[in-house]
Design a protein around this motif. Structure first.
Motif, PDB file in Angstrom:
ATOM      1  N   LYS A  98       0.675  -1.084  -0.256  1.00 27.36           N
ATOM      2  CA  LYS A  98       0.011  -0.126   0.040  1.00 27.36           C
ATOM      3  C   LYS A  98       0.764   1.089  -0.450  1.00 27.36           C
ATOM      4  CE  LYS A  98      -3.968  -2.357   2.319  1.00 27.36           C
ATOM      5  NZ  LYS A  98      -4.771  -2.098   3.713  1.00 27.36           N
ATOM      6  N   ILE A  99       0.753   2.044  -1.254  1.00 34.93           N
ATOM      7  CA  ILE A  99       1.698   3.123  -0.872  1.00 34.93           C
ATOM      8  C   ILE A  99       0.402   4.678  -0.774  1.00 34.93           C
ATOM      9  CG2 ILE A  99       3.399   4.710  -2.700  1.00 34.93           C
ATOM     10  CD1 ILE A  99       3.494   2.331  -1.916  1.00 34.93           C
ATOM     11  N   GLY A 100       0.661   5.855  -0.090  1.00 34.64           N
ATOM     12  CA  GLY A 100      -0.243   6.515  -0.022  1.00 34.64           C
ATOM     13  C   GLY A 100       0.340   7.965  -0.577  1.00 34.64           C
ATOM     14  N   VAL A 101      -0.780   8.485  -1.742  1.00 37.92           N
ATOM     15  CA  VAL A 101       0.093   9.544  -1.920  1.00 37.92           C
ATOM     16  C   VAL A 101      -1.365  11.155  -1.622  1.00 37.92           C
ATOM     17  CG1 VAL A 101       0.557   8.337  -3.565  1.00 37.92           C
ATOM     18  CG2 VAL A 101      -1.654   8.786  -3.904  1.00 37.92           C
ATOM     19  N   GLN A 102      -0.940  11.913  -1.596  1.00 33.66           N
ATOM     20  CA  GLN A 102      -1.790  13.445  -0.723  1.00 33.66           C
ATOM     21  C   GLN A 102      -2.696  12.976  -2.846  1.00 33.66           C
ATOM     22  OE1 GLN A 102      -0.012  16.976  -1.438  1.00 33.66           O
ATOM     23  NE2 GLN A 102      -1.342  18.187  -0.945  1.00 33.66           N
ATOM     24  N   VAL A 126      -0.769  16.009   3.525  1.00 35.43           N
ATOM     25  CA  VAL A 126       0.544  14.842   3.891  1.00 35.43           C
ATOM     26  C   VAL A 126       0.762  14.394   4.902  1.00 35.43           C
ATOM     27  CG1 VAL A 126       3.360  15.095   4.048  1.00 35.43           C
ATOM     28  CG2 VAL A 126       1.491  15.783   1.686  1.00 35.43           C
ATOM     29  N   THR A 127       0.128  15.356   6.298  1.00 35.25           N
ATOM     30  CA  THR A 127       0.199  14.704   7.483  1.00 35.25           C
ATOM     31  C   THR A 127       0.157  13.694   8.352  1.00 35.25           C
ATOM     32  OG1 THR A 127      -1.556  16.378   7.470  1.00 35.25           O
ATOM     33  CG2 THR A 127       0.466  16.716   8.842  1.00 35.25           C
ATOM     34  N   ASP A 128      -1.378  13.439   7.486  1.00 34.91           N
ATOM     35  CA  ASP A 128      -2.692  12.156   7.250  1.00 34.91           C
ATOM     36  C   ASP A 128      -1.652  11.391   6.832  1.00 34.91           C
ATOM     37  OD1 ASP A 128      -4.745  13.714   8.100  1.00 34.91           O
ATOM     38  OD2 ASP A 128      -5.874  14.143   6.451  1.00 34.91           O
ATOM     39  N   LEU A 129      -1.238  11.288   5.461  1.00 33.59           N
ATOM     40  CA  LEU A 129      -0.016  10.114   5.100  1.00 33.59           C
ATOM     41  C   LEU A 129       0.976   9.974   6.041  1.00 33.59           C
ATOM     42  CD1 LEU A 129       0.370  11.591   0.988  1.00 33.59           C
ATOM     43  CD2 LEU A 129      -1.072  10.099   2.005  1.00 33.59           C
ATOM     44  N   VAL A 130       1.910  10.776   6.580  1.00 37.52           N
ATOM     45  CA  VAL A 130       2.427  10.340   7.874  1.00 37.52           C
ATOM     46  C   VAL A 130       2.477   9.517   8.622  1.00 37.52           C
ATOM     47  CG1 VAL A 130       4.470  11.377   9.297  1.00 37.52           C
ATOM     48  CG2 VAL A 130       4.174  12.129   7.001  1.00 37.52           C
ATOM     49  N   LEU A 131       0.941   9.527   9.616  1.00 38.81           N
ATOM     50  CA  LEU A 131       0.411   9.220   9.736  1.00 38.81           C
ATOM     51  C   LEU A 131       0.087   7.877   9.918  1.00 38.81           C
ATOM     52  CD1 LEU A 131      -2.326  12.032  12.027  1.00 38.81           C
ATOM     53  CD2 LEU A 131      -0.302  10.559  12.565  1.00 38.81           C
ATOM     54  N   GLU A 132      -0.665   7.655   9.150  1.00 34.75           N
ATOM     55  CA  GLU A 132      -0.962   6.223   8.069  1.00 34.75           C
ATOM     56  C   GLU A 132      -0.281   5.487   7.801  1.00 34.75           C
ATOM     57  OE1 GLU A 132      -4.664   5.640   6.016  1.00 34.75           O
ATOM     58  OE2 GLU A 132      -4.493   6.209   7.830  1.00 34.75           O
ATOM     59  N   LEU A 133       1.263   6.122   7.913  1.00 39.08           N
ATOM     60  CA  LEU A 133       2.913   5.120   7.652  1.00 39.08           C
ATOM     61  C   LEU A 133       3.513   4.517   8.756  1.00 39.08           C
ATOM     62  CD1 LEU A 133       5.414   4.142   5.894  1.00 39.08           C
ATOM     63  CD2 LEU A 133       6.534   6.395   5.922  1.00 39.08           C
ATOM     64  N   LYS A 145      10.395  16.044  -2.803  1.00 44.57           N
ATOM     65  CA  LYS A 145      11.657  15.654  -2.026  1.00 44.57           C
ATOM     66  C   LYS A 145      12.323  16.863  -1.034  1.00 44.57           C
ATOM     67  CE  LYS A 145      16.953  14.816  -3.064  1.00 44.57           C
ATOM     68  NZ  LYS A 145      16.813  13.336  -2.396  1.00 44.57           N
ATOM     69  N   PRO A 146      12.108  17.649  -0.985  1.00 43.31           N
ATOM     70  CA  PRO A 146      12.558  18.323  -0.099  1.00 43.31           C
ATOM     71  C   PRO A 146      11.354  18.571   0.797  1.00 43.31           C
ATOM     72  CG  PRO A 146      12.484  19.947  -1.811  1.00 43.31           C
ATOM     73  CD  PRO A 146      11.715  18.278  -2.279  1.00 43.31           C
ATOM     74  N   VAL A 147       9.958  18.036   1.064  1.00 45.66           N
ATOM     75  CA  VAL A 147       9.347  17.527   2.377  1.00 45.66           C
ATOM     76  C   VAL A 147       9.549  16.395   3.215  1.00 45.66           C
ATOM     77  CG1 VAL A 147       7.213  16.948   2.622  1.00 45.66           C
ATOM     78  CG2 VAL A 147       7.414  18.754   0.890  1.00 45.66           C
ATOM     79  N   ALA A 148      10.010  15.478   1.930  1.00 45.90           N
ATOM     80  CA  ALA A 148      10.736  13.910   2.412  1.00 45.90           C
ATOM     81  C   ALA A 148      11.883  13.923   3.524  1.00 45.90           C
ATOM     82  CB  ALA A 148      10.994  13.277   1.101  1.00 45.90           C
ATOM     83  N   GLU A 149      12.853  14.842   2.748  1.00 39.97           N
ATOM     84  CA  GLU A 149      13.938  15.512   3.581  1.00 39.97           C
ATOM     85  C   GLU A 149      13.758  15.904   5.462  1.00 39.97           C
ATOM     86  OE1 GLU A 149      16.371  17.684   1.005  1.00 39.97           O
ATOM     87  OE2 GLU A 149      17.348  15.086  -0.175  1.00 39.97           O
ATOM     88  N   ALA A 150      12.237  17.058   5.001  1.00 37.91           N
ATOM     89  CA  ALA A 150      12.443  17.660   6.516  1.00 37.91           C
ATOM     90  C   ALA A 150      11.546  16.534   7.501  1.00 37.91           C
ATOM     91  CB  ALA A 150      11.501  18.686   5.799  1.00 37.91           C
ATOM     92  N   TYR A 151      10.776  15.842   6.809  1.00 41.25           N
ATOM     93  CA  TYR A 151       9.744  14.903   7.747  1.00 41.25           C
ATOM     94  C   TYR A 151      10.958  13.867   8.442  1.00 41.25           C
ATOM     95  CZ  TYR A 151       4.924  16.040   7.255  1.00 41.25           C
ATOM     96  OH  TYR A 151       3.886  16.909   7.312  1.00 41.25           O
ATOM     97  N   ILE A 152      11.559  13.153   7.870  1.00 42.83           N
ATOM     98  CA  ILE A 152      12.653  12.416   8.255  1.00 42.83           C
ATOM     99  C   ILE A 152      14.449  13.071   8.769  1.00 42.83           C
ATOM    100  CG2 ILE A 152      12.317  10.874   6.040  1.00 42.83           C
ATOM    101  CD1 ILE A 152      15.427  11.918   5.015  1.00 42.83           C
ATOM    102  N   LYS A 153      14.364  13.935   9.030  1.00 38.16           N
ATOM    103  CA  LYS A 153      15.266  15.130   9.802  1.00 38.16           C
ATOM    104  C   LYS A 153      14.620  15.166  11.349  1.00 38.16           C
ATOM    105  CE  LYS A 153      17.757  17.458   6.249  1.00 38.16           C
ATOM    106  NZ  LYS A 153      18.227  18.919   6.429  1.00 38.16           N
TER     107      LYS A 153
END
Length: 214
Positions: A98-102, A126-133, A145-153
């Motif tokens: 299962k892959i989440g997308v906006q 995207v906040t909902d996607l992060v919670l799902e993950l 990419k910039p959003v991804a990098e900010a979240y994983i940091k």
């Protein structure tokens, strides 16, 4: 007043650019927040004057709106749980996952095209996607990419997957306006040209990442 709509994943660079446009127009900027798939409908009904943030001018969208020059070319990443890092070494490893997308975004289109054997789940924010993950409801999420990098940091339990989606189509973010907005469009392009010439847009990206970490 110049009104603009942004999805919840608004990059601060886009707000900064919109503020520069409003300043050049001599108007006050009003930012509205709604799900991505309702942006062009709101533009076409006259509820807003322009739409930004991750709006790629593909052929379908060009039939519904006019677009500015491209102001930012984004890359996409797949965020996965850190504990699953060794499970995904190719895009084929996402088969049956299962892959989440906006919802309504470029990421949704790319996931449907390149992850045909995955179950694609669209959500508004995207906040909902992060919670799902985090809650094991999806196995990965596709974001800019910039959003991804900010979240994983900020989240050690998430990381970037090694396999990446390939860029598709025209790419790049532009500003959408209602049809036949030639004078408005010229002003916007002049502002974008000024920001690009002074390398300010990249500065806005850095500012965005810093704000995401606070």
């Amino acid at each position: 007043t110049a009104e603009t709509l942004f999805p919840y994943t608004t990059l601060f660079r886009s707000i900064a650019i919109a503020e520069e446009i409003a300043k050049d127009l001599g108007v006050t900027l009003e930012v509205k927040d709604m799900d991505f798939d309702g942006l062009l409908a709101a533009l076409n009904t006259g509820s807003v004057d322009m739409v930004m943030a991750g709006m790629t001018p593909d052929d379908t969208r060009r039939k519904k709106a006019d677009f500015s020059n491209i102001y930012y070319n984004a890359l996409q990443d797949i965020i996965i749980r850190t504990e699953d890092k060794d499970k995904f070494n190719s895009l084929e490893d996402f088969n049956g996952k299962k892959i989440g997308v906006q919802k309504g975004s470029l990421q949704e289109k790319m996931a449907n095209n390149q992850l045909k054997n995955s179950e694609i789940k669209g959500l508004g924010k995207v906040t909902d996607l992060v919670l799902e993950l985090k809650n094991n409801k999806v196995d990965g999420i596709v974001v800019e990419k910039p959003v991804a990098e900010a979240y994983i940091k900020r989240n050690s339990d998430m990381t970037l997957s090694t396999p990446k989606l390939e860029e598709e189509g025209e790419g790049g973010s532009a500003i959408a306006l209602s049809k036949d907005s030639s004078e408005f469009l010229e002003t916007i392009n002049n502002t974008l040209d000024r920001l690009a010439k002074d390398n300010l847009i990249e500065g806005f990206v850095v500012k965005y990442n810093e704000l995401m970490e606070e």
